[in-house]
Design a protein around this motif. Structure first.
Motif, PDB file in Angstrom:
ATOM      1  N   PHE A 129       2.355   5.298   2.475  1.00 30.17           N
ATOM      2  CA  PHE A 129       2.303   5.020   0.904  1.00 30.17           C
ATOM      3  C   PHE A 129       2.690   3.628   0.693  1.00 30.17           C
ATOM      4  N   ILE A 130       4.223   3.442   1.260  1.00 29.20           N
ATOM      5  CA  ILE A 130       4.615   2.046   0.804  1.00 29.20           C
ATOM      6  C   ILE A 130       3.821   0.840   1.538  1.00 29.20           C
ATOM      7  N   VAL A 131       3.376   1.102   2.810  1.00 32.59           N
ATOM      8  CA  VAL A 131       2.574   0.086   3.341  1.00 32.59           C
ATOM      9  C   VAL A 131       1.285  -0.273   3.007  1.00 32.59           C
ATOM     10  N   LYS A 132       0.531   0.791   2.608  1.00 38.56           N
ATOM     11  CA  LYS A 132      -0.656   0.721   1.877  1.00 38.56           C
ATOM     12  C   LYS A 132      -0.723   0.182   0.657  1.00 38.56           C
ATOM     13  N   ARG A 133       0.314   0.332  -0.337  1.00 35.16           N
ATOM     14  CA  ARG A 133       0.645  -0.083  -1.498  1.00 35.16           C
ATOM     15  C   ARG A 133       0.985  -1.581  -1.602  1.00 35.16           C
ATOM     16  N   TYR A 134       1.999  -1.964  -0.243  1.00 31.76           N
ATOM     17  CA  TYR A 134       2.038  -3.237  -0.055  1.00 31.76           C
ATOM     18  C   TYR A 134       0.907  -4.186   0.009  1.00 31.76           C
ATOM     19  N   GLU A 135      -0.121  -3.555   0.844  1.00 30.55           N
ATOM     20  CA  GLU A 135      -1.244  -4.452   0.994  1.00 30.55           C
ATOM     21  C   GLU A 135      -1.851  -4.635  -0.241  1.00 30.55           C
ATOM     22  N   ILE A 136      -1.886  -3.520  -1.258  1.00 28.24           N
ATOM     23  CA  ILE A 136      -2.541  -3.818  -2.468  1.00 28.24           C
ATOM     24  C   ILE A 136      -1.878  -5.126  -3.065  1.00 28.24           C
ATOM     25  N   ALA A 137      -0.404  -4.909  -3.185  1.00 30.90           N
ATOM     26  CA  ALA A 137       0.286  -5.848  -3.755  1.00 30.90           C
ATOM     27  C   ALA A 137       0.070  -7.513  -3.215  1.00 30.90           C
ATOM     28  N   ARG A 138      -0.035  -7.531  -2.115  1.00 29.70           N
ATOM     29  CA  ARG A 138      -0.125  -8.607  -1.242  1.00 29.70           C
ATOM     30  C   ARG A 138      -1.414  -9.323  -1.626  1.00 29.70           C
ATOM     31  N   ALA A 139      -2.538  -8.646  -1.714  1.00 26.96           N
ATOM     32  CA  ALA A 139      -3.724  -9.014  -2.005  1.00 26.96           C
ATOM     33  C   ALA A 139      -3.819  -9.598  -3.452  1.00 26.96           C
ATOM     34  N   ARG A 140      -3.025  -8.888  -4.449  1.00 26.27           N
ATOM     35  CA  ARG A 140      -3.046  -9.126  -5.909  1.00 26.27           C
ATOM     36  C   ARG A 140      -2.346 -10.563  -5.856  1.00 26.27           C
ATOM     37  N   GLN A 141      -1.293 -10.539  -5.194  1.00 24.11           N
ATOM     38  CA  GLN A 141      -0.309 -11.839  -5.119  1.00 24.11           C
ATOM     39  C   GLN A 141      -1.304 -13.224  -4.502  1.00 24.11           C
ATOM     40  N   THR A 142      -2.085 -13.077  -3.468  1.00 25.68           N
ATOM     41  CA  THR A 142      -2.868 -14.114  -2.908  1.00 25.68           C
ATOM     42  C   THR A 142      -4.144 -14.227  -3.760  1.00 25.68           C
ATOM     43  N   GLY A 143      -4.717 -13.212  -4.265  1.00 19.67           N
ATOM     44  CA  GLY A 143      -5.743 -13.405  -4.801  1.00 19.67           C
ATOM     45  C   GLY A 143      -5.818 -13.609  -6.354  1.00 19.67           C
ATOM     46  N   ALA A 144      -5.621 -12.734  -7.115  1.00 25.02           N
ATOM     47  CA  ALA A 144      -5.543 -13.025  -8.573  1.00 25.02           C
ATOM     48  C   ALA A 144      -4.464 -14.057  -9.012  1.00 25.02           C
ATOM     49  N   LEU A 145      -3.454 -14.220  -8.602  1.00 26.90           N
ATOM     50  CA  LEU A 145      -2.390 -14.963  -9.129  1.00 26.90           C
ATOM     51  C   LEU A 145      -2.518 -16.588  -8.218  1.00 26.90           C
ATOM     52  N   GLU A 146      -3.470 -16.420  -7.411  1.00 30.28           N
ATOM     53  CA  GLU A 146      -3.909 -17.897  -6.770  1.00 30.28           C
ATOM     54  C   GLU A 146      -2.485 -18.602  -6.245  1.00 30.28           C
ATOM     55  N   LYS A 160      13.804 -16.397  -0.426  1.00 33.23           N
ATOM     56  CA  LYS A 160      12.660 -16.106  -1.073  1.00 33.23           C
ATOM     57  C   LYS A 160      11.379 -15.985  -0.205  1.00 33.23           C
ATOM     58  N   SER A 161      10.570 -14.843  -0.552  1.00 27.76           N
ATOM     59  CA  SER A 161       9.392 -14.467   0.132  1.00 27.76           C
ATOM     60  C   SER A 161       8.498 -13.649  -0.589  1.00 27.76           C
ATOM     61  N   TRP A 162       7.135 -13.850  -0.711  1.00 26.97           N
ATOM     62  CA  TRP A 162       6.479 -13.095  -1.409  1.00 26.97           C
ATOM     63  C   TRP A 162       6.257 -11.720  -0.916  1.00 26.97           C
ATOM     64  N   ARG A 163       6.666 -11.554   0.619  1.00 27.93           N
ATOM     65  CA  ARG A 163       6.409 -10.042   1.205  1.00 27.93           C
ATOM     66  C   ARG A 163       7.603  -9.310   0.577  1.00 27.93           C
ATOM     67  N   THR A 164       8.719  -9.795   0.490  1.00 26.24           N
ATOM     68  CA  THR A 164       9.590  -8.872   0.081  1.00 26.24           C
ATOM     69  C   THR A 164       9.293  -8.653  -1.410  1.00 26.24           C
ATOM     70  N   ASP A 165       8.895  -9.399  -2.074  1.00 23.83           N
ATOM     71  CA  ASP A 165       8.654  -9.086  -3.799  1.00 23.83           C
ATOM     72  C   ASP A 165       7.477  -7.887  -3.628  1.00 23.83           C
ATOM     73  N   ALA A 166       6.493  -8.086  -2.862  1.00 26.73           N
ATOM     74  CA  ALA A 166       5.399  -6.987  -2.812  1.00 26.73           C
ATOM     75  C   ALA A 166       6.104  -5.883  -2.344  1.00 26.73           C
ATOM     76  N   LEU A 167       6.730  -5.762  -1.234  1.00 24.19           N
ATOM     77  CA  LEU A 167       7.554  -4.592  -0.923  1.00 24.19           C
ATOM     78  C   LEU A 167       8.346  -3.947  -1.644  1.00 24.19           C
ATOM     79  N   ALA A 168       9.092  -4.732  -2.720  1.00 18.87           N
ATOM     80  CA  ALA A 168       9.948  -4.313  -3.711  1.00 18.87           C
ATOM     81  C   ALA A 168       9.057  -3.482  -4.816  1.00 18.87           C
ATOM     82  N   GLU A 169       7.723  -4.210  -5.104  1.00 21.40           N
ATOM     83  CA  GLU A 169       6.854  -3.491  -6.057  1.00 21.40           C
ATOM     84  C   GLU A 169       6.290  -2.145  -5.442  1.00 21.40           C
ATOM     85  N   SER A 170       5.844  -2.170  -4.220  1.00 21.62           N
ATOM     86  CA  SER A 170       5.106  -1.009  -3.678  1.00 21.62           C
ATOM     87  C   SER A 170       6.412   0.107  -3.832  1.00 21.62           C
TER      88      SER A 170
END
Lengths: 254, 157, 104
Positions: free
Chosen positions: A224-241, A94-104
């Motif tokens: 595109f994948i890594v830039k979208r990944y950074e967006i996904a990471r920011a959403r995870q750590t920010g909005a979802l606390e 389990k890692s939020w990074r691979t989850d974000a990578l899957a989304e992006s």
């Protein structure tokens, strides 16, 4: 096209993504270099594809569409392969990074796939004589894209991040079945769409430009994948606390 | 159950289901039920059952069989399973201007219906392109470029 | 989402463009008599080209597409425009403000 070419492209893009995620010092510059390189290659592709390459014997100038249509669908399939790899990695460790990578990667894949299908439809009008026909390749590609649109919709509608990550990873593994079906559809069933080309079925200048197009869009796939990944990471750590497993160190340029 | 264990169970379950689905599609007889087009021999073998239904017929245009009347936009040609001279043929009639790539020997898929007069009438004629991408043998590009390319690749036929 | 909408709109615009420019096929008269071979097309390496204006001009009726550049432009437009607009959408969605987790 040599049969190992898709595999080589996958190794390159996965290698770059892993480098980007693992080595912090590369995050600020590698994507910029590749964006510049990709832009230059894209400009050159327009010259090579529209002017330098010979017309096709029967399709004439319309055959020049191959230099953008096929790379786009390839990038789509590579992105979905990254997606299933990230999903598997998430489920086993389990890692939020691979989850974000899957989304992006899923979103980037849908972008490339939808655009590639649109180009294919434009190409079909002068060659086949119709914009669209429900042949096995076109059906399976449509299903594949719908699967990943559904995957993204599922992700955006699920509130609980734990549940979303686990069940979307399961959906990613199930959805990935559509990719080999799409790839092999032209070999398994009668279809209007031609089979995959090999080195033997393409003249050298056409093959070279085709490769050039694939490499140009490969750089954009990575960016595109890594830039979208950074967006996904920011959403995870920010909005979802969520408790960040690994804090990004302000490397995102504005 | 620990979340890690649950996640791994999900993974194994999903892989098993996905693998089974793929194997079923790849090695099952699903292909027999999913038919995009019939070949002329398959359609003729159906006998009277093939008459009237809207189906797709696919094959190659028999060289020398094309009759095209541009004034009345009436097109008639024969479609065969393969390029072999003994292959089963079906006569196709269309009232449409064919796509520009239409020529003798090319692969076509036509949608329409087979009638009891042994003529397949279509209003949707599609031409398929093979997976070969060749430069024109002459013309189309400057001769010096052609020369440099053919020197670059001596295997080129 | 709006970028996808914009992309879709532009795509359909290019469809329309391509549709207007459907090349009028030259009326061709197929040989009524059986032609067993097509010797004119066989690639015979000769110093002088058989068709100086190009094979497409010489035989518009032999199953070669004539023109159709609108389709090619539409596809290249989609490729470059799509890449640009998706990149732009990523730029506009970029993480802003105090970066999450930066201080922890």
């Amino acid at each position: 096209m040599p049969s190992w070419a898709p595999l080589a492209a996958l190794v390159v893009v996965v290698g770059l993504i892993v480098l980007h995620l693992a080595v912090r010092s590369t995050r600020t510059w590698v994507w910029k270099v590749l964006t510049g390189l990709g832009s230059l290659m894209l400009v050159a592709l327009v010259y090579f594809g529209l002017f330098w390459a010979p017309p096709e014997a029967f399709m004439s100038d319309v055959g020049r569409i191959i230099y953008v249509h096929v790379p786009f669908v390839w990038m789509c399939m590579l992105a979905f392969t990254v997606n299933v790899g990230a999903a598997l990695a998430y489920l086993f460790k389990k890692s939020w990074r691979t989850d974000a990578l899957a989304e992006s990667s899923a979103e980037v894949g849908v972008f490339f796939g939808a655009t590639g299908v649109l180009m294919g439809s434009i190409w079909a009008r002068p060659t086949w004589g119709v914009w669209w026909d429900w042949d096995p390749r076109l059906i399976s590609t449509t299903v594949m894209l719908l699967v990943y649109v559904g995957y993204l919709a599922f992700r955006s509608f699920t509130e609980d991040p734990e549940r979303r990550a686990a069940w979307s990873a399961a959906a990613a593994i199930l959805g990935y079945v559509s990719l080999p079906i799409t790839w092999f559809s032209v070999q398994w069933w009668n279809s209007l769409h031609q089979r995959q080309s090999g080195s033997g079925t393409m003249d050298k200048p056409i093959r070279v430009v085709y490769f050039w197009g694939a490499v140009s869009f490969l750089t954009f796939l990575f960016v595109f994948i890594v830039k979208r990944y950074e967006i996904a990471r920011a959403r995870q750590t920010g909005a979802l606390e969520l408790p960040p497993l690994e804090a990004p160190k302000g490397q995102v340029t504005t | 159950m620990k979340p890690e264990t649950r996640n791994r169970l999900i993974a194994v379950g999903a892989i098993l289901v996905a693998g089974a689905a793929l194997a079923w599609i790849a090695f099952g007889n699903i292909g027999d039920n999913l038919v995009y087009y019939w070949k002329p021999s398959e359609m003729v073998a159906q006998g009277e059952k093939a008459y009237g239904a809207t189906v797709r017929l696919g094959g190659v245009v028999v060289p020398g069989s094309v009759v095209w009347n541009p004034e009345h936009t009436s097109l008639s040609f024969q479609v065969a399973d393969t390029h072999a001279p003994t292959a089963v043929r079906v006569t196709v009639k269309s009232e449409q201007t064919p796509p520009q790539m239409f020529r003798e020997g090319i692969g076509v898929v036509v949608e329409g219906s087979f009638q009891s007069d042994q003529v397949f009438r279509t209003n949707r004629l599609m031409v398929n392109h093979s997976n070969e991408y060749r430069a024109p043998t002459d013309g189309g590009m400057p001769d010096d470029v052609m020369k440099s390319l053919s020197q670059a690749d001596p295997q080129k036929t | 989402m709006k970028w996808f909408a914009l992309l879709a709109t532009l795509s359909f615009a290019s469809f329309a463009l391509a549709d207007i420019a459907v090349p009028k096929p030259e009326p061709f008269v197929a040989p009524v008599v059986a032609a067993p071979e097509v010797p004119a097309v066989t690639p015979t390496p000769s110093p002088a080209p058989l068709h100086p204006q190009g094979i497409e001009k010489a035989m518009p009726s032999m199953g070669v597409i004539d023109g159709g550049w609108a389709y090619v432009y539409a596809c290249y437009f989609l490729a470059i425009g799509g890449t640009f607009f998706y990149g732009l959408s990523l730029f506009l969605r970029r993480p802003t403000g105090p970066l999450p987790g930066a201080q922890s």
